[in-house]
Design a protein around this motif. Structure first.
Motif, mmCIF file in Angstrom:
data_model
loop_
_atom_site.group_PDB
_atom_site.id
_atom_site.type_symbol
_atom_site.label_atom_id
_atom_site.label_comp_id
_atom_site.label_asym_id
_atom_site.label_seq_id
_atom_site.Cartn_x
_atom_site.Cartn_y
_atom_site.Cartn_z
ATOM 1 N N THR A 108 0.534 5.788 0.108
ATOM 2 C CA THR A 108 -0.328 6.889 0.540
ATOM 3 C C THR A 108 -0.612 7.880 -0.581
ATOM 4 O O THR A 108 -1.536 8.681 -0.479
ATOM 5 C CB THR A 108 0.306 7.642 1.724
ATOM 6 O OG1 THR A 108 1.597 8.123 1.335
ATOM 7 C CG2 THR A 108 0.450 6.721 2.922
ATOM 8 N N SER A 144 -3.710 3.193 -0.057
ATOM 9 C CA SER A 144 -4.334 2.749 1.181
ATOM 10 C C SER A 144 -5.373 3.785 1.584
ATOM 11 O O SER A 144 -5.075 4.960 1.674
ATOM 12 C CB SER A 144 -3.291 2.585 2.288
ATOM 13 O OG SER A 144 -2.570 3.796 2.470
ATOM 14 N N PRO A 188 0.816 -1.221 0.000
ATOM 15 C CA PRO A 188 0.000 0.000 0.000
ATOM 16 C C PRO A 188 0.848 1.269 0.000
ATOM 17 O O PRO A 188 1.921 1.314 0.588
ATOM 18 C CB PRO A 188 -0.806 -0.116 1.296
ATOM 19 C CG PRO A 188 0.021 -1.003 2.175
ATOM 20 C CD PRO A 188 0.708 -1.963 1.269
#
Length: 253
Positions: A242, A252, A240
């Motif tokens: 950001t 994410s 994931p």
């Protein structure tokens, strides 16, 4: 050769494909300006990486100065935000020869392949910039993804393994770029899809050139290093993130 045949070898090389969740996010129209800006920056970074390898391992002082001269207009635009960079004139200067250090083994092979890569990446930079201009996408600075930094953590700290590992990292970056162009193209408008497909052939060759150089330079078998760096690359692509970037993993939420 169709797209599938062109990318089939690199799909065997990569340890995973781009996650569908990344494609869904990247294909959203509101994210296109961000992807174009990041793509533009990635083209310069690819040229800078190749130029760094030449300055470090093959070029003599005049050759290194020539490389710096090649990159300067593009770096001025990206890092110093000089809007009047003349990329057409800059591209004309790319005919100058890169001279080598006499004592460097395989310098000619490294120079030949990396000079071609630099010229093609800077041409792609100009093409992305033209597309941005036509679509009213203004360049602004954005943060880099964790991808390249994460790959380079795998690089060994003693030669010639350092060079070999950097070349393997380069192979994975180019292969992933090619895979992403092919995966993303069906989700884009016809003009941009055609452009991304036009990049596949050169990007596929770039990954092969990096890998060929790594195998030539290494005194031993590099299969284990290729596998280990490939596992790291896949973890970066599937893990994931950001922020959406061209080489990021899924966002994410």
């Amino acid at each position: 050769m169709n797209d599938s045949a062109l990318i089939a070898p690199l799909l065997q090389f990569l340890h995973c494909r781009t996650p569908r969740s990344w494609l869904d996010e990247a294909a959203r129209p509101e994210n296109l300006p961000l992807l174009l800006i990041d793509h533009l920056t990635c083209e310069l970074k690819a040229a800078q990486t190749a130029a760094w390898l030449l300055r470090k391992y093959a070029a003599d002082k005049p050759g290194s100065e020539t490389l710096n001269h090649w990159l300067l207009p593009y770096e001025n635009f990206i890092y110093r935000e000089c809007p009047d960079s003349d990329f057409i004139e800059a591209h004309r200067s790319l005919g100058n020869r890169i001279t080598r250090r006499a004592e460097c083994p395989r310098a000619d092979d490294l120079i030949d392949k990396m000079v071609l890569l630099i010229k093609e990446e800077l041409h792609h930079f100009y093409q992305v910039w033209e597309i941005m201009q036509s679509r009213g996408v203004a360049y602004h600075k954005i943060t880099a993804s964790r991808y390249a930094r994460g790959l380079l953590r795998e690089v060994t700290t003693h030669e010639p393994d350092t060079l070999v590992d950097k070349l393997i990292c380069g192979a994975y970056i180019e292969a992933r770029s090619c895979e992403r162009f092919a995966a993303l193209a069906p989700y884009l408008d016809p003009e941009l899809a055609k452009f991304y497909r036009s990049l596949l052939r050169s990007e596929a060759r770039h990954y092969q050139d990096y890998l060929t150089l790594a195998r030539q330079i290494s005194p031993g078998d590099i299969s284990a290093r290729i596998r280990k760096i490939g596992e790291t690359e896949a973890a970066l692509i599937t893990g994931p993130d950001t922020e959406l970037r061209f080489h990021s993993g899924p966002l994410s939420h």
